[in-house]
Write a protein that holds these residues in place. Structure first.
Motif, PDB file in Angstrom:
ATOM      1  N   ARG A 113       0.838  -1.207   0.000  1.00 13.45           N
ATOM      2  CA  ARG A 113       0.000   0.000   0.000  1.00 13.45           C
ATOM      3  C   ARG A 113       0.876   1.261   0.000  1.00 13.45           C
ATOM      4  NH1 ARG A 113      -3.280  -1.230   4.128  1.00 13.45           N
ATOM      5  NH2 ARG A 113      -4.821  -2.141   2.732  1.00 13.45           N
ATOM      6  N   ILE A 114       1.947   1.232   0.771  1.00 12.42           N
ATOM      7  CA  ILE A 114       2.877   2.373   0.807  1.00 12.42           C
ATOM      8  C   ILE A 114       3.539   2.548  -0.554  1.00 12.42           C
ATOM      9  CG2 ILE A 114       5.037   3.198   1.814  1.00 12.42           C
ATOM     10  CD1 ILE A 114       4.179   1.754   4.419  1.00 12.42           C
ATOM     11  N   LYS A 115       3.994   1.441  -1.151  1.00  6.87           N
ATOM     12  CA  LYS A 115       4.652   1.510  -2.456  1.00  6.87           C
ATOM     13  C   LYS A 115       3.692   2.017  -3.525  1.00  6.87           C
ATOM     14  CE  LYS A 115       7.029  -1.423  -5.836  1.00  6.87           C
ATOM     15  NZ  LYS A 115       7.459  -2.826  -6.149  1.00  6.87           N
ATOM     16  N   ARG A 116       2.465   1.486  -3.523  1.00  6.85           N
ATOM     17  CA  ARG A 116       1.470   1.919  -4.514  1.00  6.85           C
ATOM     18  C   ARG A 116       1.125   3.394  -4.353  1.00  6.85           C
ATOM     19  NH1 ARG A 116      -2.960   4.153  -3.213  1.00  6.85           N
ATOM     20  NH2 ARG A 116      -3.430   2.503  -1.709  1.00  6.85           N
ATOM     21  N   ALA A 117       1.024   3.855  -3.091  1.00  8.06           N
ATOM     22  CA  ALA A 117       0.683   5.262  -2.849  1.00  8.06           C
ATOM     23  C   ALA A 117       1.769   6.188  -3.400  1.00  8.06           C
ATOM     24  CB  ALA A 117       0.489   5.496  -1.354  1.00  8.06           C
ATOM     25  N   ALA A 118       3.045   5.806  -3.206  1.00  2.51           N
ATOM     26  CA  ALA A 118       4.144   6.632  -3.712  1.00  2.51           C
ATOM     27  C   ALA A 118       4.138   6.671  -5.238  1.00  2.51           C
ATOM     28  CB  ALA A 118       5.471   6.090  -3.193  1.00  2.51           C
ATOM     29  N   LEU A 119       3.957   5.512  -5.867  1.00  4.63           N
ATOM     30  CA  LEU A 119       3.913   5.456  -7.338  1.00  4.63           C
ATOM     31  C   LEU A 119       2.680   6.163  -7.887  1.00  4.63           C
ATOM     32  CD1 LEU A 119       5.097   1.776  -7.867  1.00  4.63           C
ATOM     33  CD2 LEU A 119       6.307   3.844  -8.603  1.00  4.63           C
ATOM     34  N   GLU A 120       1.578   6.086  -7.149  1.00  2.47           N
ATOM     35  CA  GLU A 120       0.356   6.743  -7.590  1.00  2.47           C
ATOM     36  C   GLU A 120       0.533   8.261  -7.628  1.00  2.47           C
ATOM     37  OE1 GLU A 120      -4.448   6.527  -6.716  1.00  2.47           O
ATOM     38  OE2 GLU A 120      -3.038   5.932  -5.161  1.00  2.47           O
ATOM     39  N   ALA A 121       1.275   8.808  -6.650  1.00  5.27           N
ATOM     40  CA  ALA A 121       1.529  10.251  -6.644  1.00  5.27           C
ATOM     41  C   ALA A 121       2.334  10.659  -7.879  1.00  5.27           C
ATOM     42  CB  ALA A 121       2.276  10.626  -5.372  1.00  5.27           C
ATOM     43  N   GLU A 122       3.357   9.862  -8.218  1.00  3.66           N
ATOM     44  CA  GLU A 122       4.151  10.149  -9.416  1.00  3.66           C
ATOM     45  C   GLU A 122       3.321   9.985 -10.679  1.00  3.66           C
ATOM     46  OE1 GLU A 122       8.728   9.334  -9.276  1.00  3.66           O
ATOM     47  OE2 GLU A 122       7.718   7.568  -8.468  1.00  3.66           O
ATOM     48  N   TYR A 123       2.513   8.924 -10.695  1.00  2.00           N
ATOM     49  CA  TYR A 123       1.676   8.633 -11.870  1.00  2.00           C
ATOM     50  C   TYR A 123       0.706   9.788 -12.136  1.00  2.00           C
ATOM     51  CZ  TYR A 123      -2.105   6.493 -14.558  1.00  2.00           C
ATOM     52  OH  TYR A 123      -3.071   6.235 -15.502  1.00  2.00           O
ATOM     53  N   LYS A 124       0.054  10.268 -11.080  1.00  6.27           N
ATOM     54  CA  LYS A 124      -0.903  11.364 -11.249  1.00  6.27           C
ATOM     55  C   LYS A 124      -0.209  12.647 -11.714  1.00  6.27           C
ATOM     56  CE  LYS A 124      -4.512   9.796  -8.097  1.00  6.27           C
ATOM     57  NZ  LYS A 124      -5.277  10.066  -6.865  1.00  6.27           N
ATOM     58  N   LYS A 125       0.988  12.873 -11.210  1.00  7.60           N
ATOM     59  CA  LYS A 125       1.717  14.071 -11.634  1.00  7.60           C
ATOM     60  C   LYS A 125       2.084  13.972 -13.113  1.00  7.60           C
ATOM     61  CE  LYS A 125       5.520  17.090 -10.325  1.00  7.60           C
ATOM     62  NZ  LYS A 125       6.630  17.350  -9.382  1.00  7.60           N
ATOM     63  N   ILE A 126       2.483  12.783 -13.564  1.00  2.00           N
ATOM     64  CA  ILE A 126       2.810  12.567 -14.973  1.00  2.00           C
ATOM     65  C   ILE A 126       1.586  12.803 -15.849  1.00  2.00           C
ATOM     66  CG2 ILE A 126       3.388  10.770 -16.667  1.00  2.00           C
ATOM     67  CD1 ILE A 126       5.302   9.621 -14.547  1.00  2.00           C
TER      68      ILE A 126
END
Length: 279
Positions: free
Chosen positions: A136-149
């Motif tokens: 969940r922590i890993k997905r949340a971090a990647l999700e923040a980058e994904y949304k910014k992209i």
């Protein structure tokens, strides 16, 4: 006028005479409790002294014999009752043992102890819970980058951490900066169509193309990592839910198993107690 009472029959007369004799006998008997003990003093009065002792002793003997007979009868009844209870308890014990064995076979509680299975399930549950939290922590971090992209243009993408910290992009930007410096110097000396300027412009375009391609590769990588992380989190959550259900089912089995086991033990204790009483 006055009516005489009806005459008694011979049977009634005999009964009346016997009752009179009994009443006369009882009037000659005296029973006195001895203070401070559970004994009594029995005495009798009669014309003949020898008959007096005989009457008293006979009365005492009759009482003792009757009391012993009553106790013997009560003992026989108790033994009979205990025998029946022991038989009933033995049947209950056999039935409870069969029920326990049937439940063990039905729930496959044979090859491994139930408590060991519970420990294994709880350990796996703990491990899955940790794995879910990490995912969940890993997905949340990647999700923040994904949304910014998703919300950024090509120029804004150059400012995201994974692009800035990419070694190849850092190298290409240094190369691009040198080329642009050279271009600035050449443009002071030559026109735009000068061969050196045309060649340098071509190099600059090539480096920028490589930078854009690398940025695209990084953004696609972030998107793929995010999707993989999200899928892994969902899979782990499903596994965790399944493990929770298994743990709950195992707890319910353990409760039922211990209930049946306690019934067997209780019946064994009752059987042993009644067997001891019988002996």
């Amino acid at each position: 006028g006055f009516q005489e009472p009806p005459a008694l029959s011979e049977t009634d007369k005999t009964t009346e005479r016997e009752q009179q004799r009994i009443d006369s006998f009882l009037r000659k008997i005296t029973i006195t409790p001895i203070r401070g003990s559970r004994l009594v003093d029995v005495s009798a009065t009669a014309i003949d002294r020898s008959q007096t002792a005989l009457v008293a002793n006979t009365l005492v003997d009759a009482y003792i014999e009757r009391n012993l007979a009553g106790k013997l009868s009560a003992t026989k009844d108790a033994v009979s009752w205990l025998g029946k209870e022991l038989e009933t308890t033995q049947k209950k014990l056999v039935e409870s043992e069969k029920a326990l064995q049937a439940y063990k076979e039905q729930q496959e509680i044979i090859s491994i102890a139930l408590e060991d299975r519970q420990n294994i399930v709880m350990q796996k549950l703990s491990e899955l819970n940790t794995a879910v939290n990490d995912s969940r922590i890993k997905r949340a971090a990647l999700e923040a980058e994904y949304k910014k992209i998703q919300q950024s243009g090509i120029t804004q993408l150059e400012s995201i951490p994974k692009v800035i910290n990419n070694p190849l992009i850092q190298q290409l930007k240094v190369e691009l900066s040198n080329l642009e410096t050279q271009m600035s110097e050449l443009q002071k000396k030559f026109r735009d169509k000068h061969p050196d300027i045309v060649a340098l412009r071509s190099q600059i375009i090539s480096v920028r193309t490589r930078i854009d391609a690398e940025i695209k590769r990084i953004t696609e990588s972030v998107t793929n990592e995010y999707e993989v992380a999200r899928a892994q989190e969902q899979d782990l959550m499903k596994m965790l839910d399944q493990q929770k259900r298994e743990a709950l089912e195992l707890d319910q089995k353990a409760i039922k198993y211990k209930e049946l086991q306690r019934e067997v033990e209780s019946n064994q204790r009752q059987r042993d107690r009644r067997s001891t009483c019988m002996t």
